[in-house]
Design a protein around this motif. Structure first.
Motif: not given
Length: 313
Positions: A6-15, A41-44, A79-92
């Motif tokens: 919140k301080k730096y207004l940065i939200l990661p795409d995945l953790i 909504q950040i995938p972990i 491969a799992r990171i790619e799958t989660r990022l793709r799902a996050k893009t669709e959900n966003d």
């Protein structure tokens, strides 16, 4: 972690998160992140040496999107990171589309109706159900006469300011603005969301509108300082979608609506007129003046009518 984001207004795409960490465990971090609306909504992906089923169930149960045990394959992780990022893009994309839909339709129908339709789109069909509601009608006295002597652009600006005030007070009291009919506003209480003391909330809305008029009128020239006349009635009505399959209107129909409209048409000089049905449910909260029984055109049974003088808790 949340405060840093919140301080730096940065939200990661995945953790990527370990479980065994100093100070706070990975499970605790997941719990905090998923409990905050800004980070939920950040995938972990939990990446840990804890391989037993108990810990895996705990991590996934807290909201982690994936759980990978060490040692792990770099290719599998990628491969799992790619799958989660793709799902996050669709959900966003879906969430953004829903925001646009909400922002668009809330300009035309009540936010309560939008909430209901987004929650259950199957309700978007013709038909309805019987429900106990309170119907509220308000219009501006002498608006027709004023409109004959006013430029359309100026008239619309004045009308919108009145509607803005009326709508805000209705919504503050949990009412649903059903429609605008020229200078009139029709609102429903206890639908589509059920609320306690809906007759009192409707009458409180009316009283607050009347109380606001003295200050509100200061912005207008004398000819635009119009009284708001209000009629309120409680009873059973058919509530649902009315119209045609191509174009529908969420509304209420029946005698309850007609009585409220007729009460409003009787009102003058900012009166708040209510029926006996409404009065009996709120009599401990209002001071009224009895006006007697009134028989409305097209209706055989007379309606005992009251003027609201004061409203108190």
């Amino acid at each position: 972690i949340i405060s840093i984001f919140k301080k730096y207004l940065i939200l990661p795409d995945l953790i990527l998160l370990d479980v065994n960490m100093p100070g706070m465990s990975g499970f605790e971090v997941v719990s905090h992140l998923k409990a905050d609306s800004e980070t939920a909504q950040i995938p972990i992906i939990l990446l840990t040496a804890l391989s037993d089923v108990k810990h895996r169930v705990e991590g996934l149960g807290l909201g982690a999107e994936d759980y990978i045990t060490k040692p792990f394959s770099a290719r599998e992780l990628a491969a799992r990171i790619e799958t989660r990022l793709r799902a996050k893009t669709e959900n966003d994309g879906l969430r953004e589309a829903q925001k646009v839909i909400r922002a668009t339709f809330e300009r035309f129908v009540s936010s309560n109706v939008v909430d209901q339709l987004l929650k259950d789109p199957t309700t978007i069909k013709l038909g309805g159900r019987m429900q106990e509601i309170t119907v509220f009608f308000a219009d501006l006295q002498n608006f027709t006469t004023t409109s004959e002597q006013t430029e359309p652009e100026k008239l619309l600006n004045v009308l919108n300011k009145y509607h803005e005030l009326i709508v805000q007070i209705i919504m503050d009291n949990s009412g649903t603005v059903d429609k605008f009919i020229g200078d009139a506003v029709m609102a429903l209480y206890n639908t589509p969301l059920e609320i306690d003391n809906h007759p009192l909330r409707a009458v409180q809305s009316a009283y607050q509108i009347r109380q606001a008029m003295a200050e509100f009128h200061k912005q207008f020239e004398p000819e635009f300082r119009m009284d708001v006349n209000i009629g309120i009635h409680s009873g059973t009505a058919v509530v649902g979608n009315v119209g045609a399959p191509q174009i529908m209107d969420f509304t209420a129909v029946g005698d309850t609506v007609n009585v409220a409209a007729r009460l409003e048409s009787m009102s003058n000089d900012g009166q708040i007129l209510i029926s006996e049905a409404t009065y009996l449910m709120i009599q401990d909260h209002v001071t009224v003046r009895e006006l007697g029984k009134v028989t409305f055109k097209g209706r055989t049974v007379p309606v005992m009518t009251y003027e609201v003088v004061d409203v108190f808790a």
